[in-house]
Design an enzyme around this catalytic site. Sequence first.
Site, PDB file in Angstrom:
ATOM      1  CG  MET A  27      40.819 -22.610 -16.842  1.00 36.98           C
ATOM      2  SD  MET A  27      39.582 -21.946 -17.919  1.00 36.98           S
ATOM      3  CE  MET A  27      40.268 -22.062 -19.438  1.00 36.98           C
ATOM      4  CG  ASP A  36      44.859 -29.807 -16.796  1.00 41.94           C
ATOM      5  OD1 ASP A  36      45.556 -28.663 -17.547  1.00 41.94           O
ATOM      6  OD2 ASP A  36      45.305 -30.828 -16.485  1.00 41.94           O
ATOM      7  CD  GLN A  77      42.734 -29.262 -12.136  1.00 45.91           C
ATOM      8  OE1 GLN A  77      43.688 -29.251 -11.567  1.00 45.91           O
ATOM      9  NE2 GLN A  77      41.755 -29.909 -11.772  1.00 45.91           N
TER      10      GLN A  77
END
Length: 465
Positions: free
Chosen positions: A20, A22, A38
């Site tokens: 992961m 942003d 993300q």
Amino acid sequence: VVAKTPSRLNYHFMPQIGWMNDPNGFIKYKGEYHLFYQFYPHGTSWGPMHWGHAKSKDLLHWEYLPVALAPSEAYDCDPNIEGYGCFSGSATTQNDDLVLMYTGDVDSKEIPQTQNIAISSDGINFDKVDLNPVIPNFPKEATKDFRDPKLFKVDDTWYSVIGTHNETLGELALYRSKDLLKWDYLGILAQSNGKQGTMWECPNIILSDKNDFLIVSPMEGTVNQKPIYISGKANLKEPSFKQSGQGILDYGNDFYAPQTMDVDGRHILIAWMSQWFSKMPTADDGWSGAMTIPREVTIKNGRLYQTPIKELETIRVDQLREIKNQEVTHLEQDISEASELKFNLQIPENYAGTIELEIADCEDTTQNCKLTVDLKKSEIILDCSNYSVEQREICKAPYEGTGDTIDFDIFLDTNSIEAFINNGETTITNRIYPEAKLKTMKLVCDNQKPFVVNAFSAWKLDKTI
Ligand code: FRU
């Protein structure tokens, strides 16, 4: 990949598995908060970008939802290259729909990035619209970097600020739309003053009566810098931003790509609690990357303050200690690996020494992580070198307090520390990787000089995730 438990955080959002970065699309929709991120579900390092998705009623207890966006179209998918996907973006609501705007990337070095829309009527399943890319390219020739659209609405008009740059300076492009599908380019809203980075990622804008604020994650060449806020006045009609000041949002090593959400009269910020160059030891357990605690952003004296959202008070389960108006030479306390330490100290008169908070995972408090306020140098220092998995910079921030008290609110989790000093005037966020669980804390003024604790509380914090 399968996630094991030892490195899992207690109350910070993190992916179930995989990578992961942003936070994306942070919004309240039909009474619930939605957080996208993300996400690369097939590995623990960055890969073709998806949007992971979760929702929450209180910003703390999160329910994981199916992946919202996956690479699938010519503008966000090209299996022949390494980096591609649904890059960062934001969300808005339109009638009953939840609408996402994101960057399509199929090779930012060669092909310009584009902006795209996906719509959901149930808040779970998203359809990419046929008109994509709704912003096919950036009118300026100089760059392929054109990403991370942040939507905002003024009256009945949507705007989107998008990170980009010219030959040498970070810039924000401004677009306007009445329907989220047809977008007009208005111009460059803001530009780096020469010392604020060569490319601006992940923009945010906070509009207020007096000052407006931009928040950007700047890059200098290829190196990601600490996110900054810039105060000034935004003109959305003839795009310009008259800068009046700036500040570093968080002085830690692990804070990047913050995204703000304007909701019910509050500005809430959440950031990726890492940086691009951070090592990710939790990858051994099948996951990488976490979010900071959600923070409320307020405007005071023309600058931004960040404080832990008030909802965090609801996860204080055990009060480990409470002290009021007591003079001490030092203060020691057993803590939990998930704790909040909140205290206010009286600064002794004419005192120009240090105030030190040591946090340790064992009795040997020299093997610690240390937060020092040096009143002589007017400096705050967070030294986590003993708990680092790599050579990392010792974080330093200016101490800006002028009063005769000093206020701390410290959030500790399995492998993170977030320090809020003087009610959010300064924040410092770092990942820490102690060998064992955090166990003790010690507070001392230099040479055990007596000091007055106006108030001190330590709580164990509940597991929310
Ligand atoms: C910031 C960033 C964004 C981009 C995303 C890709 O961390 O580089 O600019 O959209 O990450 O995952």
